[in-house]
Design an enzyme around this catalytic site. Sequence first.
Site, short mmCIF file in Angstrom:
data_model
loop_
_atom_site.label_atom_id
_atom_site.label_comp_id
_atom_site.label_asym_id
_atom_site.label_seq_id
_atom_site.Cartn_x
_atom_site.Cartn_y
_atom_site.Cartn_z
N LYS A 1 -9.41 -3.26 -7.01
CA LYS A 1 -9.49 -2.19 -6.00
C LYS A 1 -8.51 -1.09 -6.39
O LYS A 1 -7.74 -1.21 -7.34
CB LYS A 1 -9.17 -2.74 -4.61
CG LYS A 1 -10.28 -3.64 -4.11
CD LYS A 1 -10.57 -3.58 -2.64
CE LYS A 1 -10.86 -2.22 -2.10
NZ LYS A 1 -11.33 -2.16 -0.75
N CYS B 1 0.99 2.21 0.29
CA CYS B 1 1.61 1.23 1.20
C CYS B 1 1.88 -0.10 0.50
O CYS B 1 2.81 -0.82 0.87
CB CYS B 1 0.77 1.01 2.46
SG CYS B 1 -0.79 0.14 2.21
N TYR B 2 1.08 -0.42 -0.53
CA TYR B 2 1.31 -1.68 -1.23
C TYR B 2 2.59 -1.65 -2.05
O TYR B 2 3.02 -2.69 -2.56
CB TYR B 2 0.10 -2.08 -2.09
CG TYR B 2 -1.11 -2.39 -1.24
CD1 TYR B 2 -2.25 -1.59 -1.30
CD2 TYR B 2 -1.09 -3.45 -0.34
CE1 TYR B 2 -3.35 -1.86 -0.49
CE2 TYR B 2 -2.18 -3.72 0.47
CZ TYR B 2 -3.31 -2.92 0.40
OH TYR B 2 -4.38 -3.18 1.22
N ASP C 1 -2.70 1.93 -3.70
CA ASP C 1 -2.43 2.58 -2.41
C ASP C 1 -0.93 2.53 -2.21
O ASP C 1 -0.29 1.51 -2.45
CB ASP C 1 -3.18 1.78 -1.32
CG ASP C 1 -2.92 2.29 0.10
OD1 ASP C 1 -1.86 2.89 0.38
OD2 ASP C 1 -3.79 2.05 0.97
N HIS D 1 -4.79 -10.85 -0.92
CA HIS D 1 -4.61 -9.49 -0.41
C HIS D 1 -3.11 -9.21 -0.26
O HIS D 1 -2.37 -10.05 0.25
CB HIS D 1 -5.32 -9.40 0.94
CG HIS D 1 -5.28 -8.06 1.59
ND1 HIS D 1 -4.14 -7.49 2.10
CD2 HIS D 1 -6.27 -7.16 1.84
CE1 HIS D 1 -4.42 -6.32 2.63
NE2 HIS D 1 -5.70 -6.10 2.49
N ASP E 1 0.29 9.95 6.72
CA ASP E 1 0.29 9.41 8.08
C ASP E 1 1.57 8.57 8.24
O ASP E 1 2.25 8.29 7.25
CB ASP E 1 -0.97 8.58 8.38
CG ASP E 1 -1.15 7.41 7.43
OD1 ASP E 1 -2.19 7.34 6.74
OD2 ASP E 1 -0.24 6.54 7.36
N ARG F 1 -5.85 -5.63 -3.74
CA ARG F 1 -6.72 -6.72 -4.19
C ARG F 1 -7.16 -6.41 -5.62
O ARG F 1 -7.20 -5.26 -6.04
CB ARG F 1 -7.97 -6.83 -3.31
CG ARG F 1 -7.72 -7.07 -1.85
CD ARG F 1 -9.05 -7.28 -1.14
NE ARG F 1 -9.43 -6.17 -0.31
CZ ARG F 1 -10.65 -5.99 0.19
NH1 ARG F 1 -11.62 -6.83 -0.11
NH2 ARG F 1 -10.91 -4.97 0.99
N ASP G 1 -1.34 7.49 1.16
CA ASP G 1 -2.01 6.42 0.43
C ASP G 1 -2.11 6.81 -1.04
O ASP G 1 -1.63 6.09 -1.92
CB ASP G 1 -3.38 6.23 1.11
CG ASP G 1 -4.38 5.39 0.33
OD1 ASP G 1 -5.43 5.07 0.90
OD2 ASP G 1 -4.13 5.04 -0.83
N HIS H 1 1.77 5.12 6.29
CA HIS H 1 2.04 5.22 4.85
C HIS H 1 3.42 5.79 4.57
O HIS H 1 4.06 5.41 3.59
CB HIS H 1 0.94 6.05 4.16
CG HIS H 1 -0.31 5.28 3.95
ND1 HIS H 1 -1.36 5.31 4.83
CD2 HIS H 1 -0.66 4.41 2.96
CE1 HIS H 1 -2.32 4.49 4.39
NE2 HIS H 1 -1.93 3.94 3.26
#
Lengths: 238, 479
Positions: free
Chosen positions: B272, B277-278, B275, B226, B338, B269, B331, B341
């Site tokens: 998936k 934030c990654y 996003d 992750h 938010d 992951r 995201d 993020h």
Amino acid sequence: MADTSQDFQPIGERREWADVQPRALPRTPQPVVEIGRDELLAELMDYFWAAVARQELSERVLALTGEIIADLNSSNYSVWEWRWRCVQALGGVQARVAEEKALTRSVATANPKNYQLWNHRRRLALALGPGQAEEELAFSAACLEHDAKNYHAWAHRQAVLQHLGEPRLWAAELAYTERLLRQDVRNNSAWNQRIFVLRGAPAAAVGAPREAYDREVAFAAAQLRLVPHNESVWEALR
Amino acid sequence: MTIDDSLQTTTSIDQAELERRVAHIYATEYADGDEEGLSLNPQQHIKYLYGGLGQLPSGFISLDASRTWICYWVTHRCRPALLGGPVPQAPDRDSIIAFIASCQHPEGGFGGGPYQLAHLAPTYAATVCLQLACVPPPARAAVVDRPKLLSFLLRMCVPAEQGGGMTMHEAGGEVDVRGCYCALAACEMLLLDKSAVADACGMVDYICRCQSHEGGIGGEPWNEAHGGYTFCGLAAAALLGKAHALDLDRLLRWAVRCQGQVEGGFMGRTNKLVDGCYSFWQGGVFPLLVALLKEQQGAAALEGLPLLYDAAALQLWLLKCCQMPRGGLRDKPGKPADYYHTCYCLSGLSCSQHYSGIVLGGAQVRDGSMGVHRTMHGMLCVSAAWQHAFPVPMQHTFPVPMPSDMPFKTASIFCRISWSGQTPCATWLPRSWRRRRSTLRELPANCEWCQQCWRPGPAVLHSDALLLPSESAVLVVYS
């Protein structure tokens, strides 16, 4: 937990809390990330902090933590931790199991990605012992039905199997992942779980390593024939 | 586009839907090579972030145990040096410090709010906030009870024979790899003994056991690889100088595969959705890996090493898909902005600019300041692990208001103070200012934030202080 069939009574008016002076948050000269107060519910926290300051572990505090978790904020780790301590002080997990199961189930329904919920549930499970394993697998499976990749739910299954699992449950886990992979062969969490079982299970569960390995390669190859472009499988094979 | 091999499942359906959406955005709003349409909109993001620093609506109650985090997400990106905006009037620095201090537990460590139990994550967030609030080290020591904090960290250690790792709070919080990073980063920033903490919980071995067959790191041993946990595990190991205990090759290959081929962003992951934030959690792994490979093989061996991921694609994803026109970042398209993020999308953008030297849309920012400020926007991440990879003295940056008679368009000067004690203060200026030595004497006497760093007198230009890959500024050291 709050009885919603009755009118809500502000905690300041409840007889059982009459002897307690609520403890409001300290004020800063200017507000800093200050969250607006819901007038009725925010008071619950003032009484909670008063109880913590007194180091009180009691029925009324237990009930208060349940009300806060259910109605105000299910992510307050201090509240969950204090609840655990109340449970220990009031007869232990065996005596209070029904309520804890009910609370965790209702929080999981509302917010299945809540860290505190899963931590509480894991503590519960480990305290209850091996007899609890099947129910925990069922609980996490119910969450996975809504979101087959819920990270906490998979981690819960791993913890339950490692601490409480008999060989037949380990073997059943492989079958469970196969079921999920029939629904979505690209579910990387399920593939990861297979590696966990094959490498971590007691020998009695999955048989001799060589045979288990061959079966797994055959299984993976079959899935790849169906869906060659599936990152998960190539990684699992590696 | 996703290849679904004619067998659709939830995964491939969701992925295809996102790819359609993103491809549409790129096709209609961004013509190939047209960098003019790409820009970061710092003023809007500042406005959005500052809105969270004072009072929040009651709906934020679910974050009541994360108020130190909100403080961090907002102040980290709000550093005027990053987004070039004015310093907030309220809450002022003293109030922020007072709030953080009120979150400190009498027995050490910080909670998510006043009265709360100490917890490793808000301890990290609070420590960073104190660094960012421009607190000089002696004043910071007045806020943080360092000995008690160390004893808190040691109490959170799970002995190796009981599994190792760290529990997030007393007496039975969850144990996962986040705790390792939060604890060590706090130690690094507060000059506490990292190896004492690591030894007490068999940390290196624990992190290695969390590395999954895929190469990424999971939350606990055997968990799925992750992005968030991978950054935490790698950074913690790097802070200990023990990252080579991990299989870095395998980690790198997994991280690379996590970049979306159509979207450009990173997923957390395998299989998936990407996003924003990654961009930091995954994107931040690459500069760490490069630094570690350099350590292992020497810089010469890495000559000509290509970028390990597609930095331009990541920045395109962030600027086009994650940036909200009314402020804040998100995201992915379809989700609202938010603070979390916003923080990590901007951190990811910053990381990417620094790591790659590519600044997508680098010509102009919407507020009209000079291009050089786009490179300056990619300032050093506050992450202690980042500082480990780029070994410069711990520092912070903040603006100095421009004297009104300055003939340049630049919006602000960046002042850097070294924490190494007696180092004279220094200023970053655009390279073109070299020619205007005489003007340097007219710079203001006091930095608005720290009120202490400016001393009148001749300035010395140090051209060899160009530390950042795409740097086009000079360092002015006041003697």
